[in-house]
Design a protein around this motif. Structure first.
Motif, PDB file in Angstrom:
ATOM      1  N   ALA A 172      11.109  -6.430 -59.491  1.00  0.00           N
ATOM      2  CA  ALA A 172      11.212  -4.997 -59.765  1.00  0.00           C
ATOM      3  C   ALA A 172      11.729  -4.223 -58.552  1.00  0.00           C
ATOM      4  CB  ALA A 172       9.848  -4.450 -60.186  1.00  0.00           C
ATOM      5  N   GLY A 173      11.898  -4.898 -57.415  1.00  0.00           N
ATOM      6  CA  GLY A 173      12.456  -4.263 -56.224  1.00  0.00           C
ATOM      7  C   GLY A 173      11.489  -3.369 -55.471  1.00  0.00           C
ATOM      8  N   VAL A 174      10.171  -3.632 -55.603  1.00  0.00           N
ATOM      9  CA  VAL A 174       9.196  -2.738 -54.965  1.00  0.00           C
ATOM     10  C   VAL A 174       8.305  -3.446 -53.949  1.00  0.00           C
ATOM     11  CG1 VAL A 174       9.179  -1.114 -56.867  1.00  0.00           C
ATOM     12  CG2 VAL A 174       7.578  -3.040 -56.894  1.00  0.00           C
ATOM     13  N   ALA A 175       8.583  -4.721 -53.656  1.00  0.00           N
ATOM     14  CA  ALA A 175       7.802  -5.445 -52.652  1.00  0.00           C
ATOM     15  C   ALA A 175       8.542  -6.720 -52.284  1.00  0.00           C
ATOM     16  CB  ALA A 175       6.397  -5.775 -53.168  1.00  0.00           C
ATOM     17  N   THR A 176       8.140  -7.315 -51.165  1.00  0.00           N
ATOM     18  CA  THR A 176       8.655  -8.619 -50.774  1.00  0.00           C
ATOM     19  C   THR A 176       7.469  -9.538 -50.535  1.00  0.00           C
ATOM     20  OG1 THR A 176       8.731  -7.909 -48.447  1.00  0.00           O
ATOM     21  CG2 THR A 176      10.764  -7.735 -49.721  1.00  0.00           C
ATOM     22  N   TRP A 177       7.739 -10.852 -50.601  1.00  0.00           N
ATOM     23  CA  TRP A 177       6.613 -11.776 -50.443  1.00  0.00           C
ATOM     24  C   TRP A 177       7.070 -13.103 -49.885  1.00  0.00           C
ATOM     25  CZ3 TRP A 177       4.965 -16.289 -53.367  1.00  0.00           C
ATOM     26  CH2 TRP A 177       5.913 -16.753 -54.282  1.00  0.00           C
ATOM     27  N   LEU A 178       6.089 -13.875 -49.415  1.00  0.00           N
ATOM     28  CA  LEU A 178       6.333 -15.214 -48.896  1.00  0.00           C
ATOM     29  C   LEU A 178       5.385 -16.203 -49.558  1.00  0.00           C
ATOM     30  CD1 LEU A 178       6.573 -14.608 -45.018  1.00  0.00           C
ATOM     31  CD2 LEU A 178       8.464 -15.199 -46.554  1.00  0.00           C
ATOM     32  N   PRO A 179       5.916 -17.323 -50.087  1.00  0.00           N
ATOM     33  CA  PRO A 179       5.032 -18.406 -50.536  1.00  0.00           C
ATOM     34  C   PRO A 179       4.418 -19.078 -49.317  1.00  0.00           C
ATOM     35  CG  PRO A 179       7.322 -19.087 -50.674  1.00  0.00           C
ATOM     36  CD  PRO A 179       7.333 -17.633 -50.290  1.00  0.00           C
ATOM     37  N   VAL A 180       3.327 -19.789 -49.484  1.00  0.00           N
ATOM     38  CA  VAL A 180       2.583 -20.331 -48.344  1.00  0.00           C
ATOM     39  C   VAL A 180       3.429 -21.296 -47.514  1.00  0.00           C
ATOM     40  CG1 VAL A 180       1.594 -22.283 -49.625  1.00  0.00           C
ATOM     41  CG2 VAL A 180       0.329 -21.278 -47.685  1.00  0.00           C
ATOM     42  N   THR A 181       4.394 -21.967 -48.128  1.00  0.00           N
ATOM     43  CA  THR A 181       5.248 -22.896 -47.377  1.00  0.00           C
ATOM     44  C   THR A 181       6.146 -22.176 -46.376  1.00  0.00           C
ATOM     45  OG1 THR A 181       6.813 -22.810 -49.229  1.00  0.00           O
ATOM     46  CG2 THR A 181       5.272 -24.662 -49.160  1.00  0.00           C
ATOM     47  N   HIS A 182       6.290 -20.858 -46.506  1.00  0.00           N
ATOM     48  CA  HIS A 182       7.136 -20.075 -45.607  1.00  0.00           C
ATOM     49  C   HIS A 182       6.322 -19.150 -44.697  1.00  0.00           C
ATOM     50  CE1 HIS A 182      10.877 -20.469 -48.463  1.00  0.00           C
ATOM     51  NE2 HIS A 182      10.475 -21.614 -47.951  1.00  0.00           N
ATOM     52  N   TRP A 183       5.036 -19.358 -44.649  1.00  0.00           N
ATOM     53  CA  TRP A 183       4.202 -18.482 -43.824  1.00  0.00           C
ATOM     54  C   TRP A 183       4.380 -18.815 -42.346  1.00  0.00           C
ATOM     55  CZ3 TRP A 183      -1.401 -17.875 -46.146  1.00  0.00           C
ATOM     56  CH2 TRP A 183      -1.313 -17.230 -47.395  1.00  0.00           C
ATOM     57  N   THR A 184       5.126 -17.981 -41.671  1.00  0.00           N
ATOM     58  CA  THR A 184       5.215 -18.057 -40.215  1.00  0.00           C
ATOM     59  C   THR A 184       5.097 -16.646 -39.672  1.00  0.00           C
ATOM     60  OG1 THR A 184       7.618 -17.768 -40.093  1.00  0.00           O
ATOM     61  CG2 THR A 184       6.783 -20.043 -40.330  1.00  0.00           C
TER      62      THR A 184
END
Length: 428
Positions: A331-343
């Motif tokens: 919807a273009g209102v947030a960004t996120w990271l899956p746990v494999t990309h948590w740095t």
């Protein structure tokens, strides 16, 4: 005056929306009873509602701690899930809840509003006594994950459930997907745009909109610069690295942060400079005043952030969080990271971009304005209450869906796939 019995299990995002709906029903003149965990007694009393506790504070915290490792991936250790249910007396609790509902039931004058998936006691009471039931889903994941949960209920927890059903003179459930969707009135506590951003809810489900349950307000510190809010919700189903990654991301971009967490064991022993810890905070007051929020993807937190147009970065892992995060991003209102990309670097980069986009030269505030107004509206509460009231006097013993009727509704493509699956099973 009718009796509205609200039944729910879980943490703030699962319980507080029911309290808010209960308050609306009480304002309409109904006697409202909230059947849930003892830990929510103060919040229920503050709303002026009656509370029917299903456990103790100690038992609630013990269960949260015990369930944590299984909730993130129940299929990883199915026998462990069964042991969890036995150890915490959850089958006995189901039987107790059926008795509680039936004790409060007055024909023609009672409605049960129960949380989807965990509202099994309400369905049993409907099947035994004809109690009118509305099932309420608080997150789309409750529908998305239903095939997996139905398999877990049948093949792992089936014996325990069978024993409870037989105790009350009911047939054991064989098709849990159909049973958990058997209530004619089903309400979804999210709006159409959120539904359309992922797998939609089944046909016939009423999309009410977000119900903001965390309505408690309080004083806001006089911050020289608005901090970044970090929260992983009130439960313990959380990745061990969540708070560490979020706190370090704030430090990397030089932003002060307020970390709200009632389970300190989940956060680092020492927080980075500029990160302050609080066990709880009145989010209704804090959220509009912070610069951004880094959170786990819980439905209650994201709805509150949307309502105040607060930029969101989600470190989403487990249960419904990745699905919620993907819907917000689409919807273009947030960004996120899956746990494999948590740095630290990746989280810091997303946070810096979110803060920049929400500044004077960014476009976030303009994009979010219509959705924020929708999320902050009280209309969803009224819609949910309207549908609950409409059930008054509709008492009728619930009958389970006939498998033959379901087969008759299949499309030719679905029948072909079903036949192929049957042939494959016979060949094994």
């Amino acid at each position: 005056m009718a009796t509205m019995l609200l039944s729910t299990h879980g943490t703030n995002g699962d319980v507080l929306p029911f309290v808010r709906i209960g308050r609306e029903l009480a304002e309409r003149g109904h006697d409202v009873v909230v059947m849930t965990h003892a830990w929510f007694a103060d919040r229920i009393a503050a709303a002026g509602l009656r509370h029917l506790p299903i456990d103790t504070d100690e038992g609630y915290d013990r269960h949260l701690d015990d369930a944590r490792r299984y909730m993130l991936d129940p299929l990883k250790d199915p026998e462990g899930v069964l042991a969890l249910y036995r150890r915490n007396g959850l089958f006995e609790l189901l039987a107790d809840e059926v008795r509680m509902i039936e004790a409060h039931y007055r024909p023609g004058e009672t409605v049960v509003v129960a949380r989807h998936t965990s509202g099994i006691a309400a369905l049993m009471a409907a099947e035994r006594r004809g109690v009118p039931v509305a099932l309420v889903s608080v997150t789309p994941h409750q529908y998305v994950s239903l095939p997996v949960l139905a398999n877990l209920f049948r093949r792992v927890l089936g014996q325990g459930y069978d024993e409870v059903f037989q105790e009350f003179g009911l047939r054991p459930v064989r098709d849990w997907s159909a049973y958990l969707n058997s209530a004619k009135t089903q309400l979804a506590l999210w709006p159409e745009w959120f539904d359309a951003a992922g797998q939609p809810a089944p046909e016939g489900v009423v999309r009410c909109g977000f119900v903001l349950g965390d309505t408690a307000e309080g004083p806001v510190p006089d911050w020289a610069e608005p901090p970044v809010l970090i929260t992983g919700g009130t439960g313990q189903v959380l990745h061990d690295r969540f708070y560490d990654v979020a706190a370090r991301a704030c430090r990397r971009i030089g932003r002060k942060a307020l970390l709200v967490n009632r389970h300190p064991a989940f956060q680092p022993e020492s927080l980075p400079d500029g990160v302050e810890w609080m066990p709880s905070a009145p989010f209704a007051s804090f959220m509009p005043r912070v610069a951004a929020v880094v959170h786990h993807g819980g439905i209650g937190t994201l709805a509150r952030a949307l309502s105040s147009a607060t930029p969101q970065v989600l470190l989403a892992h487990g249960v419904d969080r990745p699905d919620n995060a993907e819907r917000l991003e689409r919807a273009g209102v947030a960004t996120w990271l899956p746990v494999t990309h948590w740095t630290e670097d990746r989280a810091a980069d997303l946070l810096a971009r979110a803060l920049e986009d929400s500044g004077e030269d960014g476009g976030y505030r303009e994009r979010i304005a219509p959705l924020a107004a929708d999320a902050a509206s009280e209309n969803a509460v009224r819609v949910a209450a309207d549908h609950a009231e409409a059930l008054l006097g509709t008492d009728a013993v619930m009958t389970r869906p006939d498998p033959r009727e379901r087969l008759a509704r299949l499309t030719p493509e679905q029948r072909t796939r079903l036949a192929a699956m049957a042939r494959a099973r016979r060949a094994v």
